[in-house]
Structures are given as structure tokens and as C-alpha cells.
Design a protein around this motif. Structure first.
Motif, PDB file in Angstrom:
ATOM      1  N   MET A 180     -65.237 -12.502  -3.185  1.00 49.78           N
ATOM      2  CA  MET A 180     -65.149 -12.661  -4.634  1.00 49.78           C
ATOM      3  C   MET A 180     -64.346 -13.902  -4.993  1.00 49.78           C
ATOM      4  O   MET A 180     -63.512 -14.366  -4.212  1.00 49.78           O
ATOM      5  N   LYS A 181     -64.585 -14.394  -6.211  1.00 46.42           N
ATOM      6  CA  LYS A 181     -63.819 -15.514  -6.744  1.00 46.42           C
ATOM      7  C   LYS A 181     -63.474 -15.167  -8.193  1.00 46.42           C
ATOM      8  O   LYS A 181     -64.225 -15.460  -9.112  1.00 46.42           O
ATOM      9  N   CYS A 182     -62.333 -14.537  -8.395  1.00 48.54           N
ATOM     10  CA  CYS A 182     -61.962 -14.010  -9.704  1.00 48.54           C
ATOM     11  C   CYS A 182     -60.509 -14.334 -10.010  1.00 48.54           C
ATOM     12  O   CYS A 182     -59.662 -14.324  -9.112  1.00 48.54           O
ATOM     13  N   MET A 183     -60.222 -14.579 -11.281  1.00 46.97           N
ATOM     14  CA  MET A 183     -58.848 -14.784 -11.728  1.00 46.97           C
ATOM     15  C   MET A 183     -58.698 -14.184 -13.119  1.00 46.97           C
ATOM     16  O   MET A 183     -59.459 -14.512 -14.026  1.00 46.97           O
ATOM     17  N   LEU A 184     -57.722 -13.297 -13.278  1.00 46.30           N
ATOM     18  CA  LEU A 184     -57.431 -12.660 -14.550  1.00 46.30           C
ATOM     19  C   LEU A 184     -56.052 -13.109 -15.016  1.00 46.30           C
ATOM     20  O   LEU A 184     -55.056 -12.869 -14.328  1.00 46.30           O
ATOM     21  N   ILE A 185     -55.994 -13.729 -16.180  1.00 44.31           N
ATOM     22  CA  ILE A 185     -54.757 -14.292 -16.711  1.00 44.31           C
ATOM     23  C   ILE A 185     -54.360 -13.517 -17.961  1.00 44.31           C
ATOM     24  O   ILE A 185     -55.134 -13.441 -18.930  1.00 44.31           O
ATOM     25  N   ASP A 186     -53.170 -12.919 -17.917  1.00 44.59           N
ATOM     26  CA  ASP A 186     -52.602 -12.200 -19.074  1.00 44.59           C
ATOM     27  C   ASP A 186     -53.533 -11.125 -19.626  1.00 44.59           C
ATOM     28  O   ASP A 186     -53.474 -10.804 -20.831  1.00 44.59           O
ATOM     29  N   ASP A 187     -54.369 -10.563 -18.775  1.00 42.43           N
ATOM     30  CA  ASP A 187     -55.309  -9.523 -19.206  1.00 42.43           C
ATOM     31  C   ASP A 187     -56.169  -9.957 -20.392  1.00 42.43           C
ATOM     32  O   ASP A 187     -56.695  -9.113 -21.130  1.00 42.43           O
ATOM     33  N   SER A 188     -56.324 -11.269 -20.575  1.00 47.96           N
ATOM     34  CA  SER A 188     -57.090 -11.746 -21.719  1.00 47.96           C
ATOM     35  C   SER A 188     -58.117 -12.811 -21.351  1.00 47.96           C
ATOM     36  O   SER A 188     -59.019 -13.088 -22.145  1.00 47.96           O
ATOM     37  N   THR A 189     -57.987 -13.414 -20.179  1.00 42.62           N
ATOM     38  CA  THR A 189     -58.916 -14.459 -19.733  1.00 42.62           C
ATOM     39  C   THR A 189     -59.346 -14.142 -18.310  1.00 42.62           C
ATOM     40  O   THR A 189     -58.509 -14.103 -17.395  1.00 42.62           O
ATOM     41  N   LEU A 190     -60.625 -13.910 -18.124  1.00 37.03           N
ATOM     42  CA  LEU A 190     -61.166 -13.556 -16.813  1.00 37.03           C
ATOM     43  C   LEU A 190     -62.120 -14.648 -16.348  1.00 37.03           C
ATOM     44  O   LEU A 190     -63.091 -14.968 -17.028  1.00 37.03           O
ATOM     45  N   VAL A 191     -61.825 -15.215 -15.191  1.00 34.92           N
ATOM     46  CA  VAL A 191     -62.637 -16.285 -14.613  1.00 34.92           C
ATOM     47  C   VAL A 191     -63.406 -15.721 -13.420  1.00 34.92           C
ATOM     48  O   VAL A 191     -62.802 -15.157 -12.501  1.00 34.92           O
ATOM     49  N   ILE A 192     -64.727 -15.857 -13.440  1.00 33.01           N
ATOM     50  CA  ILE A 192     -65.585 -15.401 -12.342  1.00 33.01           C
ATOM     51  C   ILE A 192     -66.644 -16.464 -12.109  1.00 33.01           C
ATOM     52  O   ILE A 192     -67.188 -17.025 -13.059  1.00 33.01           O
ATOM     53  N   GLY A 193     -66.961 -16.737 -10.868  1.00 32.96           N
ATOM     54  CA  GLY A 193     -68.023 -17.704 -10.594  1.00 32.96           C
ATOM     55  C   GLY A 193     -68.161 -17.956  -9.118  1.00 32.96           C
ATOM     56  O   GLY A 193     -67.919 -17.081  -8.291  1.00 32.96           O
ATOM     57  N   SER A 194     -68.534 -19.187  -8.776  1.00 34.11           N
ATOM     58  CA  SER A 194     -68.750 -19.548  -7.376  1.00 34.11           C
ATOM     59  C   SER A 194     -67.560 -20.286  -6.772  1.00 34.11           C
ATOM     60  O   SER A 194     -67.522 -20.496  -5.557  1.00 34.11           O
ATOM     61  N   SER A 195     -66.589 -20.669  -7.600  1.00 31.81           N
ATOM     62  CA  SER A 195     -65.457 -21.450  -7.093  1.00 31.81           C
ATOM     63  C   SER A 195     -64.410 -20.558  -6.443  1.00 31.81           C
ATOM     64  O   SER A 195     -63.992 -19.544  -7.018  1.00 31.81           O
ATOM     65  N   ASN A 196     -63.932 -20.963  -5.281  1.00 32.11           N
ATOM     66  CA  ASN A 196     -62.917 -20.217  -4.544  1.00 32.11           C
ATOM     67  C   ASN A 196     -61.490 -20.572  -4.948  1.00 32.11           C
ATOM     68  O   ASN A 196     -60.551 -20.084  -4.342  1.00 32.11           O
ATOM     69  N   PHE A 197     -61.308 -21.452  -5.931  1.00 31.79           N
ATOM     70  CA  PHE A 197     -59.972 -21.940  -6.295  1.00 31.79           C
ATOM     71  C   PHE A 197     -59.322 -22.616  -5.086  1.00 31.79           C
ATOM     72  O   PHE A 197     -58.187 -22.333  -4.720  1.00 31.79           O
ATOM     73  N   ASP A 198     -60.063 -23.524  -4.494  1.00 29.05           N
ATOM     74  CA  ASP A 198     -59.615 -24.183  -3.277  1.00 29.05           C
ATOM     75  C   ASP A 198     -59.725 -25.696  -3.430  1.00 29.05           C
ATOM     76  O   ASP A 198     -60.339 -26.194  -4.379  1.00 29.05           O
ATOM     77  N   PRO A 199     -59.135 -26.468  -2.528  1.00 27.20           N
ATOM     78  CA  PRO A 199     -59.188 -27.932  -2.663  1.00 27.20           C
ATOM     79  C   PRO A 199     -60.576 -28.519  -2.470  1.00 27.20           C
ATOM     80  O   PRO A 199     -60.870 -29.598  -2.997  1.00 27.20           O
ATOM     81  N   ILE A 200     -61.443 -27.831  -1.729  1.00 30.12           N
ATOM     82  CA  ILE A 200     -62.784 -28.363  -1.490  1.00 30.12           C
ATOM     83  C   ILE A 200     -63.559 -28.482  -2.799  1.00 30.12           C
ATOM     84  O   ILE A 200     -64.169 -29.512  -3.107  1.00 30.12           O
ATOM     85  N   GLY A 201     -63.545 -27.398  -3.587  1.00 27.32           N
ATOM     86  CA  GLY A 201     -64.230 -27.443  -4.868  1.00 27.32           C
ATOM     87  C   GLY A 201     -63.502 -28.303  -5.884  1.00 27.32           C
ATOM     88  O   GLY A 201     -64.124 -29.042  -6.647  1.00 27.32           O
ATOM     89  N   TYR A 202     -62.179 -28.234  -5.887  1.00 28.67           N
ATOM     90  CA  TYR A 202     -61.398 -28.971  -6.881  1.00 28.67           C
ATOM     91  C   TYR A 202     -61.584 -30.476  -6.742  1.00 28.67           C
ATOM     92  O   TYR A 202     -61.723 -31.190  -7.734  1.00 28.67           O
ATOM     93  N   HIS A 203     -61.601 -30.975  -5.519  1.00 27.58           N
ATOM     94  CA  HIS A 203     -61.646 -32.413  -5.298  1.00 27.58           C
ATOM     95  C   HIS A 203     -63.066 -32.978  -5.256  1.00 27.58           C
ATOM     96  O   HIS A 203     -63.258 -34.128  -4.855  1.00 27.58           O
TER      97      HIS A 203
END
Length: 379
Positions: A282-305
Motif C-alpha cells: 500500500m501507499k497511503c498517508m493520513l494527515i490529521d484525520d482530514s487529508t488522505l493520500v492514496i495512489g501509486s507513489s511509495n513516498f520514496d526518493p525514486i518517485g520524488y526525484h
């Protein structure tokens, strides 16, 4: 187009495949599938059979060219794999499935070819999309390969004509070799979708990093490969008192990245939870129970750069966030073992290897796509 927009979180491959197979059978105009991996195993065969049985006149399967060289997390041309009969049979069956689909009129394309002497080998299309009839779209992390089907993963099914048309346009651009940067908000769904082509990803991720920096009370991440700059921003959030929790698999197919994450957590204030059951993809991030990020990005340097094209969906719907907590976050935390700084003995060699790999990716990414600015310093 559906008169009643609907968002459904589908956890693990069995639930995803039941829904995809049903939607494909009902499609009357088109069915598009984009995947990073497609293999001639049970998952790839099932998808092929469903495409062959479908009645929509426009059926397409877009596969990243990575699938030509890697099957079941193994490099096909590696010396130790040259005489692996099961792997060679799978490769042959993949080619047979592609030929059969094309002969039946299904479009099959290996996107982003490596180019002369592999000059484009690093620039991959990492998106996972399934689209039907300007009616239903799926985004998430599941590929059509058996080992990926065995992992703990999810897709989000979005029944909404405008969302599907927006993603259809991107699919066709990718099909033509023209990945594009684009974003669209769908206020009625509390949804924003961001299309990242690779080059320019760094700037596109600035919004997510800003959300991390603005977090007030909690951040929860589920991903197997979290790395910088996201770990730096997570650490900075933890330093100012935000509860930061990262759920990652105990049995990681890239163990050196897990060791890097554990080493970072040992010197920071964020918490790591090791999911015991199986590999998490999975690739998910929940911030302050109000913003949920889901997709194909792993939150890693490969995708970021800028090496990978990605699709990222940002949900602000309380109903979707509530479903995510009930179906994914709470069960996964309950099935995981907490690793605190005092409980973890860092593996120095693992950290060295992980840091070297991440550092090399970062340096190469900066060389290929020079940054416009700098993120927070430190860790």
C-alpha cells in the motif's frame, strides 16, 4: 456516468479482482488497464481471459516495459535465473498471452521503452489504473502479477464520470508516449487527483510536503519504501509534537530500505510498526484525520526525484477517511508490532547499504532533474 458518485476502498486482491472483473464484463464502450507489472501467472492469465471475454469494442492493456526484464521480483537475465525453469515458463506464457490478446483485437502496449542502450531505463511509468466507460475508475497500488496479488494492498474504486474521463485522457496520453503533468479537483467528492509524469515530480510533491509540515496532531503512513525527503519532513513533524506512525512490512522485499527506515526512526521521534502477516504494498498517508493520500507513489526518493510517473489521489471526504480507518489503518496497526527507539538495535551495515542506495538515487535524480529549492535540513 453514475448519477450517484461513490467511492469504495477495496482491500487486497480478491476484493479488487471481483470488482474489476464485474465492471469489465459490464463495460460496453471501453476497458483500459494500466499496470507496472503483468506476468503470465494466475493473475495475468485471469486478466487476459477476462479481456478476451469482454464485449467492449475498445480494450487496452498498457504495461510498463519494466515487465519485459523483471518477473516475480527477479531479473530475468540474471545468471542465477537463466536455468530457472518455472521463471522461464512464466516469461514464455507472458509472451503467449500478449500474442493471444493482440490477435483477438485487444490493444497491448509496453510503454516507456528503454531506448538505445537503455538510456531511458530509469524513467518508468509506475501508475496503476483501471478505467471503464467514463463510469468507473480504480487507483491504487495493485499490479497484475501473482506475487503482487499475494501482497497486502488496495485499490480505490471511484464511480464518477468526470474522474474517469480525466484519467482516461491521461491513459491515452501515456499510451501515445506523452505522460503529462496535470491536477484536477472534484469538489463533490472531496477529491483531488494529481498526475505526475516523472520530470517535475519534485515540484508536484511540494503540496504533500507542505501538508506534512502543517500537520497539527497526527500523521499515519502505510508504505513499504518510505524514504527522504518524506522521512525528513516526518521527523520534523515528530520533533514539534505531532504523533507520527509509519506502518511497514516486517517481511520487506527490499530489506535494506526497511533497515534505513528503522535507523532513521531510532534517531527520530516517529514510530514504526512492523506488519507481521505479509508484504505490504500500500501507499497511503493520513494527515490529521482530514487529508488522505492514496495512489501509486511509495513516498520514496525514486518517485520524488523524477524517475517514476505516478498518480496520487487526495481525499478529504470524512466518509472515505472513516472507511480507510476502519478497513485499513486500525486493522493494520492491530496486526503490527511497534518498534520504538529503545527497542531497536540498528544494523550498521544495513543502514550503510540503505543510505548508500538512497544517496545514489538522490544524487542521480538531482543530476537528471536539478532541484529548484531545498527541503528542511538535518536527518
Amino acid at each position: 456516468m453514475s448519477d450517484h458518485p461513490k467511492v469504495t476502498i477495496l482491500v487486497d486482491s480478491a476484493a479488487v479482482w471481483r470488482a474489476v472483473r464485474s465492471d469489465l464484463a459490464e463495460a460496453r464502450e471501453y476497458g483500459y488497464v494500466q499496470t507496472y507489472s503483468f506476468e503470465g501467472d494466475r493473475a495475468g492469465t485471469a486478466l487476459s481471459e477476462a479481456l478476451l471475454a469482454a464485449r467492449a469494442p475498445d480494450l487496452r492493456l498498457l504495461i510498463d516495459s519494466y515487465a519485459r526484464v523483471n518477473h516475480s521480483d527477479r531479473w530475468i537475465a540474471a545468471p542465477r535465473n537463466l536455468f530457472d525453469r518455472a521463471l522461464r515458463d512464466e516469461v514464455r506464457n507472458t509472451r503467449r498471452l500478449v500474442r493471444t490478446l493482440r490477435a483477438a483485437g485487444v490493444g497491448v502496449l509496453f510503454g516507456r521503452p528503454f531506448g538505445f542502450l537503455g538510456r531511458n531505463a530509469l524513467r518508468r511509468d509506475h501508475k496503476k489504473l483501471v478505467l471503464f466507460d467514463d463510469r468507473v475508475a480504480y487507483v491504487g497500488g495493485i499490479n497484475f502479477s501473482e506475487h503482487n496479488f499475494e501482497w497486502h494492498d488496495l485499490m480505490v474504486r471511484i464511480e464518477h464520470g468526470q474522474v474517469t474521463r480525466f484519467l482516461r485522457k491521461d491513459f491515452r496520453s501515456s499510451w501515445e508516449g506523452r505522460s503529462r503533468m496535470d491536477s484536477r479537483s472534484f469538489s463533490g467528492l472531496g477529491l483531488g487527483i494529481h498526475l505526475l509524469p516523472g520530470r517535475g515530480n519534485r515540484e508536484a510533491f511540494d503540496g504533500l510536503l507542505a501538508n506534512i509540515d502543517r500537520a497539527e496532531h497526527s500523521i499515519h503512513v502505510i508504505s513499504p519504501y518510505v524514504g527522504p525527503p518524506f522521512t525528513r519532513h516526518l521527523a520534523a513533524a515528530a520533533d514539534r509534537g505531532v504523533e507520527v506512525h509509519v506502518v511497514t512490512p516486517l517481511h520487506n522485499n527490499l530489506a535494506y530500505l526497511q533497515k534505513y527506515l528503522l535507523a532513521e526512526a531510532a534517531r527520530s521521534r516517529f514510530h514504526v510498526w512492523l506488519y507481521r502477516d505479509r508484504m505490504i504494498h500500500m501507499k497511503c498517508m493520513l494527515i490529521d484525520d482530514s487529508t488522505l493520500v492514496i495512489g501509486s507513489s511509495n513516498f520514496d526518493p525514486i518517485g520524488y526525484h523524477g524517475f517514476l510517473a505516478e498518480v496520487v489521489a487526495v481525499f478529504r471526504s470524512p466518509a472515505v477517511i472513516g472507511a480507510f480507518r476502519r478497513q485499513v489503518l486500525e486493522p493494520d496497526l492491530a496486526a503490527s508490532e511497534h518498534v520504538g527507539a529503545s527497542e531497536h538495535t540498528p544494523d550498521p551495515w544495513g543502514k550503510v547499504i540503505g543510505t548508500a542506495a538512497i544517496g545514489a538515487a538522490t544524487l542521480l535524480g538531482r543530476a537528471l532533474n536539478p532541484p529548484a529549492g531545498r527541503g528542511p535540513r538535518g536527518r
